[in-house]
Write an enzyme that holds these catalytic residues in place. Structure first.
Site, short mmCIF file in Angstrom:
data_model
loop_
_atom_site.label_atom_id
_atom_site.label_comp_id
_atom_site.label_asym_id
_atom_site.label_seq_id
_atom_site.Cartn_x
_atom_site.Cartn_y
_atom_site.Cartn_z
N LYS A 34 1.15 -0.77 13.23
CA LYS A 34 0.80 -0.26 11.91
C LYS A 34 0.75 1.27 11.94
O LYS A 34 0.06 1.87 12.76
CB LYS A 34 -0.56 -0.80 11.50
CG LYS A 34 -0.96 -0.41 10.09
CD LYS A 34 -2.27 -1.06 9.70
CE LYS A 34 -3.48 -0.28 10.12
NZ LYS A 34 -3.68 0.99 9.43
N ASP A 61 1.21 1.34 6.40
CA ASP A 61 -0.06 1.13 5.69
C ASP A 61 -0.44 2.42 4.96
O ASP A 61 -1.34 3.14 5.38
CB ASP A 61 -1.12 0.72 6.72
CG ASP A 61 -2.51 0.51 6.12
OD1 ASP A 61 -2.60 0.19 4.93
OD2 ASP A 61 -3.50 0.68 6.87
N LYS A 63 -0.97 2.32 1.55
CA LYS A 63 -1.78 1.87 0.40
C LYS A 63 -1.45 2.67 -0.85
O LYS A 63 -2.31 3.35 -1.43
CB LYS A 63 -3.27 2.00 0.70
CG LYS A 63 -3.73 1.21 1.92
CD LYS A 63 -5.24 1.31 2.07
CE LYS A 63 -5.76 0.57 3.27
NZ LYS A 63 -5.41 1.20 4.56
N ASP A 66 -0.84 4.67 -7.56
CA ASP A 66 -0.46 5.74 -8.49
C ASP A 66 0.19 5.08 -9.70
O ASP A 66 0.18 3.85 -9.83
CB ASP A 66 0.50 6.71 -7.77
CG ASP A 66 0.36 8.14 -8.28
OD1 ASP A 66 0.34 8.32 -9.52
OD2 ASP A 66 0.28 9.07 -7.47
N THR A 125 -12.12 -3.50 3.67
CA THR A 125 -13.07 -4.24 4.52
C THR A 125 -14.31 -3.41 4.85
O THR A 125 -15.24 -3.92 5.46
CB THR A 125 -12.37 -4.69 5.82
OG1 THR A 125 -11.46 -3.68 6.23
CG2 THR A 125 -11.62 -5.97 5.62
N ARG A 217 -9.40 -0.26 16.84
CA ARG A 217 -10.38 0.13 17.85
C ARG A 217 -10.73 -0.98 18.84
O ARG A 217 -11.05 -0.70 19.99
CB ARG A 217 -11.64 0.66 17.15
CG ARG A 217 -11.40 2.01 16.53
CD ARG A 217 -12.46 2.38 15.53
NE ARG A 217 -12.36 1.59 14.32
CZ ARG A 217 -13.11 1.76 13.24
NH1 ARG A 217 -14.02 2.71 13.24
NH2 ARG A 217 -12.95 1.01 12.17
#
Ligand code: C5P
Length: 239
Positions: A34, A61, A63, A66, A125, A217
């Site tokens: 990603k 990614d 996102k 607009d 999330t 992570r």
């Protein structure tokens, strides 16, 4: 689908050399990598091509959120970069999502490009019921809001949504089993949640029916990322 193809590793670093080092080291353990804001802004779009030249798929990614025209143009640029998957915020609305998908479909047919999977972002999330209510004035809770946005993305013809592992079941029940669910917020039991609020373990996410799990992570910040990946693969297989 094998566990490897379901795992997307988040390259949350800002430098191209560091990202490519991770791809070389962990490439055998993941179906895709990603590329998010940090890396895209830090290293530029070339990084996508460099990862793809190594034979790896890219989930872009960014996102997009607009007006329909702007999102459609950005979606076309992502499609021409050859990404495997990219996302747009479902809160951008139905027209935005429809125009984005139509523009991509048309370009793919005309230019004989492979059609990337287009995924709608539902509720981040890192948010939970309290912040939805007090900060965003959304009264009906995360699950109901995710369900609503997933149905909107389905109506627009998108391929699936990003949501937390806790909403997989409600999405699959309402949008059908074929509608893809991509889940970040995955934490093996030995990793603290940090800023993620709606988390689950890899085993729980796969068991609930996640099509792809995104992990950053929980792999990259571990002392031994390969050891972490081996443990994660066992968790995924046991689901
Ligand atoms: O490090 P961690 O596993 O929490 O990383 C999750 C990745 O997934 C981050 O790159 C984050 O931007 C991304 N993401 C997310 N929630 C979403 C969509 C993407 O955490 N709704």
């Amino acid at each position: 689908m094998s566990w490897k193809n379901k795992l997307i590793i988040a390259l949350d670093v800002s430098r191209a050399d560091r990202a490519l080092e991770i791809v070389d080291r962990l490439g055998d353990y993941a179906g895709a990598f990603k590329v998010g804001f940090e890396l895209f802004v830090g290293a530029g779009p070339d990084i996508v091509e460099k990862i793809q030249k190594k034979g790896k798929k890219v989930f872009l990614d960014l996102k997009f959120h607009d007006i329909p025209n702007t999102v459609s143009k950005a979606a076309l640029a992502a499609t021409r970069l050859g990404v495997y998957m990219f996302n747009v915020h479902a809160t951008g609305g139905l027209e935005m999502m429809i125009r984005c998908k139509d523009a991509v479909d048309e370009a793919c047919a005309k230019e004989r490009l492979e059609r990337p999977k287009i995924i709608g972002v539902t509720v981040l999330t890192s948010l939970e019921n309290g912040s939805l209510k007090s900060e965003l004035c959304i009264q009906h809770g995360v699950k109901a809001h995710v369900r609503h946005l997933a149905l909107l993305a389905l109506k627009a013809g998108l391929d699936g949504v990003v949501a937390s592992p806790r909403e997989i079941a409600v999405i699959k029940q309402n949008c059908g089993r074929e509608f893809l669910v991509v889940t970040p917020g995955i934490r093996p039991s030995w990793v603290p949640p940090a800023d993620q609020k709606r988390t689950a373990t890899p085993q729980e996410a796969i068991r609930e029916g996640a099509d792809y799990i995104v992990m950053g992570r929980g792999i990259l910040k571990q002392d031994d990322p390969i050891k972490a990946l081996e443990l994660i693969s066992l968790e995924m297989l046991s689901a």
